[in-house]
Design a protein around this motif. Structure first.
Motif, short mmCIF file in Angstrom:
data_model
loop_
_atom_site.label_atom_id
_atom_site.label_comp_id
_atom_site.label_asym_id
_atom_site.label_seq_id
_atom_site.Cartn_x
_atom_site.Cartn_y
_atom_site.Cartn_z
N ARG A 177 0.82 -1.22 0.00
CA ARG A 177 0.00 0.00 0.00
C ARG A 177 0.85 1.26 0.00
O ARG A 177 0.35 2.37 -0.17
CB ARG A 177 -0.89 0.04 1.25
CG ARG A 177 -2.28 -0.50 1.07
CD ARG A 177 -3.06 -0.37 2.37
NE ARG A 177 -2.35 -0.92 3.50
CZ ARG A 177 -1.82 -0.20 4.49
NH1 ARG A 177 -1.95 1.10 4.51
NH2 ARG A 177 -1.18 -0.79 5.49
N GLY A 178 2.15 1.11 0.25
CA GLY A 178 3.04 2.27 0.33
C GLY A 178 3.28 2.88 -1.03
O GLY A 178 2.93 2.30 -2.06
N ARG A 179 3.93 4.05 -1.02
CA ARG A 179 4.18 4.74 -2.31
C ARG A 179 5.09 3.91 -3.21
O ARG A 179 4.86 3.79 -4.40
CB ARG A 179 4.79 6.13 -2.03
CG ARG A 179 3.76 7.09 -1.46
CD ARG A 179 4.41 8.21 -0.72
NE ARG A 179 5.07 7.72 0.49
CZ ARG A 179 5.46 8.48 1.50
NH1 ARG A 179 5.28 9.78 1.44
NH2 ARG A 179 6.04 7.96 2.55
N MET A 180 6.12 3.30 -2.62
CA MET A 180 7.02 2.44 -3.41
C MET A 180 6.36 1.10 -3.72
O MET A 180 6.48 0.56 -4.81
CB MET A 180 8.32 2.21 -2.64
CG MET A 180 9.24 3.41 -2.61
SD MET A 180 9.99 3.72 -4.22
CE MET A 180 11.28 2.46 -4.23
N VAL A 199 2.45 -8.78 1.77
CA VAL A 199 2.44 -8.72 3.24
C VAL A 199 2.07 -7.30 3.64
O VAL A 199 2.74 -6.33 3.27
CB VAL A 199 3.81 -9.11 3.83
CG1 VAL A 199 3.79 -9.02 5.34
CG2 VAL A 199 4.19 -10.52 3.39
N HIS A 220 0.54 -5.34 7.16
CA HIS A 220 0.24 -5.57 8.57
C HIS A 220 -1.16 -5.12 9.00
O HIS A 220 -1.52 -5.27 10.15
CB HIS A 220 1.30 -4.90 9.45
CG HIS A 220 1.38 -3.41 9.27
ND1 HIS A 220 1.61 -2.56 10.31
CD2 HIS A 220 1.24 -2.63 8.18
CE1 HIS A 220 1.63 -1.32 9.86
NE2 HIS A 220 1.41 -1.35 8.57
N LYS A 221 -1.95 -4.59 8.05
CA LYS A 221 -3.28 -4.11 8.46
C LYS A 221 -4.45 -4.85 7.80
O LYS A 221 -5.59 -4.56 8.11
CB LYS A 221 -3.40 -2.61 8.16
CG LYS A 221 -2.50 -1.79 9.08
CD LYS A 221 -2.74 -0.31 8.94
CE LYS A 221 -1.81 0.46 9.87
NZ LYS A 221 -1.54 1.79 9.38
N GLY A 266 14.42 -2.48 -0.71
CA GLY A 266 14.56 -1.06 -1.04
C GLY A 266 14.43 -0.20 0.20
O GLY A 266 14.80 0.98 0.19
N THR A 313 15.08 1.75 3.41
CA THR A 313 16.35 2.37 3.82
C THR A 313 16.41 2.50 5.34
O THR A 313 15.40 2.31 6.03
CB THR A 313 16.50 3.77 3.19
OG1 THR A 313 15.37 4.56 3.57
CG2 THR A 313 16.57 3.69 1.69
N ALA A 342 19.47 -2.13 -1.62
CA ALA A 342 19.89 -0.98 -2.41
C ALA A 342 19.21 0.27 -1.88
O ALA A 342 17.99 0.39 -1.97
CB ALA A 342 19.56 -1.19 -3.88
N PRO A 343 19.98 1.19 -1.31
CA PRO A 343 19.37 2.42 -0.79
C PRO A 343 18.76 3.26 -1.90
O PRO A 343 17.93 4.12 -1.62
CB PRO A 343 20.54 3.17 -0.15
CG PRO A 343 21.70 2.24 -0.14
CD PRO A 343 21.42 1.12 -1.09
N PHE A 393 17.33 2.64 -5.97
CA PHE A 393 17.16 1.79 -7.14
C PHE A 393 17.12 2.59 -8.44
O PHE A 393 16.94 2.01 -9.51
CB PHE A 393 15.88 0.96 -7.01
CG PHE A 393 16.05 -0.30 -6.21
CD1 PHE A 393 16.89 -1.31 -6.65
CD2 PHE A 393 15.36 -0.49 -5.03
CE1 PHE A 393 17.05 -2.48 -5.92
CE2 PHE A 393 15.51 -1.66 -4.29
CZ PHE A 393 16.36 -2.66 -4.74
N LYS A 398 9.69 11.27 4.86
CA LYS A 398 10.82 10.35 4.99
C LYS A 398 11.24 10.24 6.46
O LYS A 398 11.37 11.24 7.15
CB LYS A 398 11.99 10.84 4.13
CG LYS A 398 13.16 9.88 4.11
CD LYS A 398 14.14 10.23 3.01
CE LYS A 398 15.35 9.31 3.02
NZ LYS A 398 14.97 7.89 2.86
N PHE A 426 12.40 4.35 -9.73
CA PHE A 426 13.18 3.33 -9.01
C PHE A 426 12.95 1.92 -9.56
O PHE A 426 13.66 0.98 -9.20
CB PHE A 426 12.79 3.33 -7.52
CG PHE A 426 13.00 4.68 -6.86
CD1 PHE A 426 14.27 5.17 -6.65
CD2 PHE A 426 11.92 5.46 -6.46
CE1 PHE A 426 14.47 6.41 -6.06
CE2 PHE A 426 12.10 6.69 -5.87
CZ PHE A 426 13.38 7.18 -5.67
#
Ligand code: NAP
Length: 266
Positions: free
Chosen positions: A12-15, A35, A37-38, A99, A101, A125-126, A128, A159, A240
């Motif tokens: 669900r995150g931006r990445m 995966v 968690h919610k 990815g 960080t 990789a900090p 991509f 961030k 990325f």
């Protein structure tokens, strides 16, 4: 090409959303589960923004790995979770492509030791973005000739870690060709704390956080009568994904720990 079975943590995150798009649009990639968690027990299609994706959601990676056969875990979560996920994946002989960080030096050493023991590949990789990797490589070359360096990294204000993983990686790469050197006036004094940024072996790193930014970094080099600026900008998170794709493909044929995309680009 053999199909690579993939689990994504943090969909669900931006990445994570970009990674879901990447995996679903790549012929030889197959998204087996996510995966989150919610949303345990639901399907990805139950969540906003993922129509028609009949992919199971697990709240816990271990449970997911017990039920689902996979080759690679793509982790795009938070540093604490990412470390646990990487270790769990390796335990189940699944190769992590991370990815996320904010990993500490100790975390990286621990993962490296596990990979060595299990003879299994893992890539962290900090950054991509291929352009960012080139920015780091070009900075490393420039540092052989310009030893006074300031790194300015600029990111969106959500961030969590500072300085960015990319800034730390850049400083590490520069340090491999530059001896420690205290920069600026020997007697300089900060009248406002933090004005000179973080000190990495005498180099300074400045972290800017602003809404509207994605991920940007400039490395400034100065010497007598001249400066050089090397800059990279990511304008969206799609930037990325070409690196994530290369990492997933590469890790299937590698049995070691790799830190940094630059180590797998030809
Ligand atoms: P984000 O939008 O905050 O996404 C993180 C996601 O992880 C959220 O959806 C969060 O859910 C979820 N999450 C948290 N704990 C979890 C758990 N236990 N299991 C599953 N999911 C969990 O952040 P982002 O911008 O996508 O960035 C993710 C990570 O990638 C960060 O570490 C960021 O610095 C890094 N990053 C790396 C690159 C690169 O090129 N390597 C580029 C950009 C960003 P909730 O919000 O509901 O808690």
């Amino acid at each position: 090409m053999k199909t690579i079975k993939i689990i994504i943590a943090g969909p669900r995150g931006r990445m994570g959303r970009e990674a879901v798009k990447l995996v679903c649009s790549t012929d030889h990639f197959e998204l087996k589960a996510v995966v989150d968690h919610k949303h345990d027990g639901m399907k990805l299609s139950d969540l906003e923004g993922f129509p028609q994706l009949d992919i199971p959601i697990f709240m816990d990676l271990e449970k997911c790995l017990q039920d689902i056969e996979a080759d690679v875990l793509i982790d795009l979560t938070t540093p604490e979770v990412g470390m646990v996920h990487a270790k769990t994946a390796l335990e189940y002989n699944v190769r992590p492509v991370v990815g996320t960080t904010g990993f500490s030096k100790e975390d990286l050493e621990e993962l490296q030791a596990i990979c060595q023991e299990k003879e299994l590949g893992c890539i962290i990789a900090p950054n991509f973005a291929i352009g960012a990797v080139l920015m780091m490589k070009f900075s490393q070359i420039a540092a052989r000739y310009f030893t006074d360096i300031e790194i300015i990294e600029m990111h969106h204000d959500q961030k969590l870690d500072a300085p960015s993983g990319t800034a730390i990686k850049t400083a590490e790469m520069i340090s491999s060709v530059r001896s420690t050197k205290k920069q600026g006036h020997p007697g300089e004094k900060e009248t406002v704390t933090g004005a000179r940024g973080a000190d990495y072996q005498g180099m300074h790193i400045h972290s800017v956080r602003l809404p509207g930014l994605i991920a940007h970094q400039q490395v400034l080099f100065g010497s007598d009568g001249q400066t050089l600026t090397i800059r990279h900008d990511s304008y969206n998170r799609g930037s990325f994904m070409s690196g994530v794709k290369v990492a997933v493909e590469t890790i299937m044929n590698v049995n070691t720990f790799i830190y940094g995309l630059e180590n797998i680009l030809e």
